[in-house]
Design an enzyme around this catalytic site. Structure first.
Site, PDB file in Angstrom:
ATOM      1  NE  ARG A 225      -4.317  -1.307   0.026  1.00  0.00           N
ATOM      2  CZ  ARG A 225      -4.505  -2.291  -0.856  1.00  0.00           C
ATOM      3  NH1 ARG A 225      -3.557  -2.569  -1.746  1.00  0.00           N
ATOM      4  NH2 ARG A 225      -5.629  -2.976  -0.868  1.00  0.00           N
ATOM      5  CG  HIS A 273      -3.678  -0.851  -6.989  1.00  0.00           C
ATOM      6  ND1 HIS A 273      -4.035  -0.173  -5.865  1.00  0.00           N
ATOM      7  CD2 HIS A 273      -3.759  -2.170  -6.656  1.00  0.00           C
ATOM      8  CE1 HIS A 273      -4.339  -1.006  -4.894  1.00  0.00           C
ATOM      9  NE2 HIS A 273      -4.171  -2.248  -5.349  1.00  0.00           N
TER      10      HIS A 273
HETATM   11  P1  NAP Z   1      -1.945 -10.818   5.363  1.00  0.00           P
HETATM   12  O1  NAP Z   1      -2.048 -12.261   5.029  1.00  0.00           O
HETATM   13  O2  NAP Z   1      -2.896 -10.188   6.299  1.00  0.00           O
HETATM   14  O3  NAP Z   1      -0.444 -10.601   5.867  1.00  0.00           O
HETATM   15  C1  NAP Z   1      -0.022  -9.406   6.412  1.00  0.00           C
HETATM   16  C2  NAP Z   1       1.385  -9.605   6.946  1.00  0.00           C
HETATM   17  O4  NAP Z   1       1.871  -8.368   7.452  1.00  0.00           O
HETATM   18  C3  NAP Z   1       1.440 -10.621   8.087  1.00  0.00           C
HETATM   19  O5  NAP Z   1       2.626 -11.376   8.012  1.00  0.00           O
HETATM   20  C4  NAP Z   1       1.463  -9.714   9.315  1.00  0.00           C
HETATM   21  O6  NAP Z   1       2.099 -10.269  10.445  1.00  0.00           O
HETATM   22  C5  NAP Z   1       2.278  -8.570   8.808  1.00  0.00           C
HETATM   23  N1  NAP Z   1       2.050  -7.358   9.602  1.00  0.00           N
HETATM   24  C6  NAP Z   1       0.890  -6.690   9.779  1.00  0.00           C
HETATM   25  N2  NAP Z   1       1.072  -5.648  10.606  1.00  0.00           N
HETATM   26  C7  NAP Z   1       2.368  -5.681  10.961  1.00  0.00           C
HETATM   27  C8  NAP Z   1       3.167  -4.871  11.806  1.00  0.00           C
HETATM   28  N3  NAP Z   1       2.654  -3.816  12.458  1.00  0.00           N
HETATM   29  N4  NAP Z   1       4.470  -5.190  11.948  1.00  0.00           N
HETATM   30  C9  NAP Z   1       4.973  -6.259  11.312  1.00  0.00           C
HETATM   31  N5  NAP Z   1       4.286  -7.067  10.487  1.00  0.00           N
HETATM   32  C10 NAP Z   1       2.989  -6.767  10.310  1.00  0.00           C
HETATM   33  O7  NAP Z   1      -2.015  -9.952   4.022  1.00  0.00           O
HETATM   34  P2  NAP Z   1      -1.718 -10.424   2.518  1.00  0.00           P
HETATM   35  O8  NAP Z   1      -2.871 -11.157   1.972  1.00  0.00           O
HETATM   36  O9  NAP Z   1      -0.375 -11.046   2.470  1.00  0.00           O
HETATM   37  O10 NAP Z   1      -1.706  -9.001   1.795  1.00  0.00           O
HETATM   38  C11 NAP Z   1      -0.762  -7.990   2.175  1.00  0.00           C
HETATM   39  C12 NAP Z   1      -1.170  -6.672   1.569  1.00  0.00           C
HETATM   40  O11 NAP Z   1      -0.931  -6.691   0.161  1.00  0.00           O
HETATM   41  C13 NAP Z   1      -2.672  -6.355   1.659  1.00  0.00           C
HETATM   42  O12 NAP Z   1      -2.996  -5.835   2.941  1.00  0.00           O
HETATM   43  C14 NAP Z   1      -2.850  -5.341   0.560  1.00  0.00           C
HETATM   44  O13 NAP Z   1      -2.649  -4.051   1.104  1.00  0.00           O
HETATM   45  C15 NAP Z   1      -1.721  -5.649  -0.428  1.00  0.00           C
HETATM   46  N6  NAP Z   1      -2.218  -6.126  -1.740  1.00  0.00           N
HETATM   47  C16 NAP Z   1      -1.879  -5.416  -2.862  1.00  0.00           C
HETATM   48  C17 NAP Z   1      -2.311  -5.855  -4.110  1.00  0.00           C
HETATM   49  C18 NAP Z   1      -1.901  -5.125  -5.366  1.00  0.00           C
HETATM   50  O14 NAP Z   1      -2.367  -5.455  -6.437  1.00  0.00           O
HETATM   51  N7  NAP Z   1      -1.021  -4.156  -5.287  1.00  0.00           N
HETATM   52  C19 NAP Z   1      -3.090  -6.989  -4.230  1.00  0.00           C
HETATM   53  C20 NAP Z   1      -3.439  -7.677  -3.058  1.00  0.00           C
HETATM   54  C21 NAP Z   1      -2.996  -7.235  -1.812  1.00  0.00           C
HETATM   55  P3  NAP Z   1       1.505 -11.589  11.155  1.00  0.00           P
HETATM   56  O15 NAP Z   1       1.792 -12.717  10.173  1.00  0.00           O
HETATM   57  O16 NAP Z   1       2.285 -11.712  12.384  1.00  0.00           O
HETATM   58  O17 NAP Z   1       0.026 -11.352  11.322  1.00  0.00           O
END
Ligand code: NAP
Length: 310
Positions: A225, A273
């Site tokens: 993001r 994006h």
């Molecule tokens: P997710 O499964 O919720 O994973 C989030 C990760 O970030 C987890 O490992 C979490 O730790 C970690 N995290 C969250 N807050 C943290 C903090 N304060 N300090 C350290 N680590 C932290 O999310 P995801 O499905 O992988 O997706 C990640 C992000 O990608 C989404 O939120 C979205 O913004 C972005 N995204 C972008 C696109 C695009 O096309 N550009 C597409 C899809 C998603 P824990 O494992 O300990 O919970």
């Protein structure tokens, strides 16, 4: 009869209607899927943040709201949403992200830009890229997307460090957490991939101090993001050479304003994006599986922790 409301823009309905009906049938679910159910009749909501439903309070019998997007920062603060919220974890979305991240990492790793822009007849064959094993990569966020990207890069031979909120043990990569872990993860990293969610704890996480920890000339890839990066600090680091280049897919304001310095910066690649998207065929199976769990009295998958913000 299970009543499922689909709340997203019309083109998304056209994309999802058939895969959802197919997935419900395959899961043995007797679902009435519609965009027009009376709110009090709805049992499940399939939802995109830019769709018509903004106020969840009339959906008094909805057992679960299922987002079509992985990122939930625009919905976690919605005070009318008292129902449980599941974010999207979809194999198609994950695969797309892996391909994007590996592609841009390899582009930097192999120095492809020099050759793409240097087709001038000069035969400079004295610069070889290092092997992947000598190029440390750090992935911030080890969720569905970060872990898969980290493992793919590790599979290519990169030494991968991942950083997350909770401590993890993922074979094939070094896993760190906490503030000290973040400093260690960033120190001397040559490629940094941001796959954190946008929460109050992650805004501006890649700031001037942390950019200074990277190896000089490091490459930043942000498909997470926009607010994860302090833009002013990144532009200064690009201008000083501390950061050698960046591929940015997400921004504080989208579409990225025409006059934003990222557009014209010679070492920034802007992608609109498009790093990845939810794929209807696989996402429909995830949605059907979650409804089946609800109907069987099992806990839902991929629930958002509203306090943590993701
Ligand atoms: P997710 O499964 O919720 O994973 C989030 C990760 O970030 C987890 O490992 C979490 O730790 C970690 N995290 C969250 N807050 C943290 C903090 N304060 N300090 C350290 N680590 C932290 O999310 P995801 O499905 O992988 O997706 C990640 C992000 O990608 C989404 O939120 C979205 O913004 C972005 N995204 C972008 C696109 C695009 O096309 N550009 C597409 C899809 C998603 P824990 O494992 O300990 O919970």
């Amino acid at each position: 009869m299970i009543r499922v409301l689909f709340s997203a823009r019309p083109p998304v309905w056209a994309e999802y209607e058939v895969p959802l009906r197919r997935a419900f049938a395959a899961a043995g679910l007797d679902c009435d899927l519609s965009r027009d159910h009376a709110p009090a009749d709805v049992n499940y909501i399939v939802f995109a943040p830019n769709g018509p439903v903004k106020d969840f309070s009339p959906y008094v019998h909805a057992r679960l709201v299922m987002g079509l997007w992985a990122g939930v920062e625009t919905i976690v603060g919605n005070a009318t949403l008292t129902q449980p919220l599941a974010r999207m974890v979809d194999d198609g979305l994950t695969r797309g992200m892996v391909e994007y991240v590996v592609g841009h990492a390899m582009r930097h790793h192999l120095g492809m830009d020099a050759h793409l822009s240097g087709q001038d007849g000069a035969w400079h064959n004295d610069v070889y890229p290092p092997l992947a094993k000598d190029r440390p990569v750090t992935v911030l966020g080890l969720g569905a997307l970060g872990e898969a990207c980290g493992l793919a890069l590790a599979g290519l031979g990169f030494p991968v460090t991942g950083w997350s909120r909770s401590t993890k043990d993922i074979p094939g990569m070094r896993c760190l957490s906490g503030d000290d872990g973040l400093r260690t993860a960033l120190t001397d990293a040559q490629i940094v991939v941001l796959l954190l969610p946008q929460t109050p704890a992650t805004v501006d996480i890649l700031n001037a101090d942390r950019l200074s920890l990277l190896a000089r000339g490091a490459f930043v890839i942000n498909p997470g993001r926009g607010p994860l990066i302090d833009d002013t600090a990144l532009l200064a680091a690009l201008d000083s050479g501390q950061v050698g280049g960046a591929t940015l897919d997400v921004f504080r304001i989208e579409p990225l304003p025409q006059d934003h310095p990222y557009w014209s910066h010679p070492r920034v690649t802007v992608t609109p994006h498009i790093a990845s998207t939810t794929r209807a065929d696989t996402a429909a199976e995830v949605i059907a599986a979650n409804i089946a769990r609800g109907e069987a009295g099992q806990p839902f998958l991929h629930l958002v922790d509203r306090d943590a913000g993701y």
